[in-house]
Every structure is written in C-alpha cells, then in structure tokens.
Design a protein around this motif. Sequence first.
Motif, mmCIF file in Angstrom:
data_model
loop_
_atom_site.group_PDB
_atom_site.id
_atom_site.type_symbol
_atom_site.label_atom_id
_atom_site.label_comp_id
_atom_site.label_asym_id
_atom_site.label_seq_id
_atom_site.Cartn_x
_atom_site.Cartn_y
_atom_site.Cartn_z
ATOM 1 N N ILE A 49 46.632 34.736 42.682
ATOM 2 C CA ILE A 49 48.011 34.467 42.293
ATOM 3 C C ILE A 49 48.909 34.644 43.507
ATOM 4 O O ILE A 49 48.582 35.362 44.457
ATOM 5 C CB ILE A 49 48.489 35.386 41.159
ATOM 6 N N GLU A 53 54.447 28.675 45.937
ATOM 7 C CA GLU A 53 53.707 27.544 45.376
ATOM 8 C C GLU A 53 53.180 26.606 46.445
ATOM 9 O O GLU A 53 52.032 26.150 46.370
ATOM 10 C CB GLU A 53 54.594 26.755 44.402
ATOM 11 N N SER A 56 50.181 28.129 48.292
ATOM 12 C CA SER A 56 49.049 28.271 47.377
ATOM 13 C C SER A 56 48.397 26.926 47.101
ATOM 14 O O SER A 56 47.170 26.793 47.117
ATOM 15 C CB SER A 56 49.510 28.901 46.066
ATOM 16 N N ARG A 57 49.225 25.937 46.851
ATOM 17 C CA ARG A 57 48.698 24.603 46.572
ATOM 18 C C ARG A 57 47.952 24.051 47.792
ATOM 19 O O ARG A 57 46.889 23.433 47.665
ATOM 20 C CB ARG A 57 49.838 23.666 46.163
ATOM 21 N N TRP A 71 40.539 29.071 41.225
ATOM 22 C CA TRP A 71 41.545 29.159 40.158
ATOM 23 C C TRP A 71 42.769 29.832 40.745
ATOM 24 O O TRP A 71 42.656 30.862 41.418
ATOM 25 C CB TRP A 71 40.986 29.981 39.006
ATOM 26 N N TRP A 72 43.955 29.280 40.507
ATOM 27 C CA TRP A 72 45.156 29.953 40.988
ATOM 28 C C TRP A 72 46.317 29.686 40.058
ATOM 29 O O TRP A 72 46.314 28.726 39.291
ATOM 30 C CB TRP A 72 45.508 29.537 42.419
ATOM 31 N N ARG A 73 47.302 30.570 40.152
ATOM 32 C CA ARG A 73 48.494 30.440 39.327
ATOM 33 C C ARG A 73 49.699 30.983 40.084
ATOM 34 O O ARG A 73 49.605 31.986 40.793
ATOM 35 C CB ARG A 73 48.336 31.199 38.008
ATOM 36 N N CYS A 75 52.753 33.158 40.216
ATOM 37 C CA CYS A 75 53.037 34.382 39.466
ATOM 38 C C CYS A 75 53.901 35.324 40.298
ATOM 39 O O CYS A 75 53.622 35.565 41.469
ATOM 40 C CB CYS A 75 51.729 35.086 39.080
ATOM 41 N N ALA A 86 47.802 36.502 33.753
ATOM 42 C CA ALA A 86 47.097 35.676 34.731
ATOM 43 C C ALA A 86 45.676 36.185 34.945
ATOM 44 O O ALA A 86 44.721 35.396 35.010
ATOM 45 C CB ALA A 86 47.855 35.665 36.052
ATOM 46 N N ASP A 89 43.662 35.303 31.804
ATOM 47 C CA ASP A 89 43.383 33.863 31.723
ATOM 48 C C ASP A 89 42.349 33.439 32.755
ATOM 49 O O ASP A 89 41.470 32.613 32.482
ATOM 50 C CB ASP A 89 44.675 33.063 31.906
ATOM 51 N N ALA A 90 42.455 34.007 33.949
ATOM 52 C CA ALA A 90 41.475 33.682 34.986
ATOM 53 C C ALA A 90 40.083 34.159 34.590
ATOM 54 O O ALA A 90 39.079 33.471 34.820
ATOM 55 C CB ALA A 90 41.891 34.309 36.315
#
Length: 261
Positions: A49, A53, A56-57, A71-73, A75, A86, A89-90
Amino acid sequence: MSRAPLAAPDYASFPSLRGRAVFVTGGGSGIGAALVLAFAEQGARVAFIDIDEASSRSLAHHLAEAGHKVWWRLCDVRDVAALQAAINDAAMAIGDFHVLVNNVASDDRHTLESVTPEYWDQRMAINERPAFFAIQAVVPGMRRLGGGSVINLGSTGWQTKAAAYPCYAIAKSSVNGLTRGLAASLGQDRIRINTVSPGWVMTQRQVKLWLDAAGEQELARNQCLPDKLQPEDIARMVLFLASDDGRMCTAQEFKVDAGWS
C-alpha cells in the motif's frame, strides 16, 4: 565520498521466500519500492500500500513487465480501518501473510516550537501507529500458517541525535519498544519480530530535499564505509530476516548504516 566504482553485487537468493505472501506498507517508492522489488524477484507473492498513486502504479507496471504481478492499493495509513481492510483484502487475494514489513514513514522537518497537538497527532499517525495495527491485522494469518516474520523499519537518526525532526525521532525510537514488547508473546506462535534501522539512505526524496554540500561532508565524516547507502542495501537485510535463514532471530535491532552509529 565515493571511491573506485563497485562491481555489481552478487546478491543471495532465499528459496524459502518463494511463493510466500508478503505485505509492505509504504511500498510505492524509495526504500519501500526496493523492498517490493526485492521480494518479487525472490518469487514471493507481494502486496503493498502507498499514498502515492503515480509511483505505485509505475512500480506495479514495471514489475508486471518483468513478469511479477503484485497486489497494491492506494491507502492513507492514518486511517487505521482502511489500513486493516487493505491487509485483509490482500490476504483474501493472495493468501495469509508470512511476512509483514512496516516501512511507511515520513521524516518531514520541523522544530520544537512549531509543533501543535494536531501536527503531533498527524506525525504519530504516520510514523508510529500504523505498525502496531498492521501487526494486529496479520497475526491471525501468521498463526494459521504456523509462524511468520515481522520487520519494523526503525532509524538511526534519533540514535545519532539528529535535530531536525523531534516528532519523527520520538516515533522511530518507539519502534524498538514495539519490537521487543511483542517478541515474547508472538514468539510462542513462531512469529519473529525484528527492527531494521537504516542510516541515511539515498532515496530520490532524500537526494532532492536534503543532500547538499554539508550533507556530503556529514557522510564522509561519519560513515565508516565510503559508499552511499542505497534502498536495495536495506532490502537485503530485510530479505534475510524474512527468510528461514533468519529463523532464530527475534527481538533484535539490525543496523544498516555503513557504520555511522
């Protein structure tokens, strides 16, 4: 500060990390991104997390191109409910986490006189509180797995009496207390917990904001080794502690600071 160029490092592989699920807070850039990359290259299933953004992207895209799906979000760790959601969910997506790396932090500069109660709370909500509640979220899964490894990122800044960030120093000094305070109870379930304390690591942010001529002199005067610390240097120690190679290491602080402290 640097001497003759170093040969490319011949880093170790850790077979025990292959296929294991790893969660990294603040994994989108800097040391965190190096951690995510290092675990992915070991064949781990990685989740992270971050609040940034774009970074991270970009990291996730780079890893995907190299054949590593993560997997990322997005947060904000100041929101404990969002942080724990998070993690949960991960875990649903990639499995219970064998490894947690509490990396997220912000070393914004400030003075004693400038700190308000609101600023204090904000600093602790970034630099201190998330680690505890991330551990709280991953421990049930680690117990189901029969063990795990928690690595908390500390700092040598407070230990060398750096004066530019008292709130950050207070928060980071508490990391060793968190590690030692949980080691005995977690150890009964073969969950190890350690602190890795970096020195002055040359992330893009550090170089841009703080590395000037005076900083170069500080490095030359205080480090025993002549080369600048890089994010991957921290990642190598974290990999060891996350792997079965470090299976009897717990309640300890490991410094990676080129001999500064």
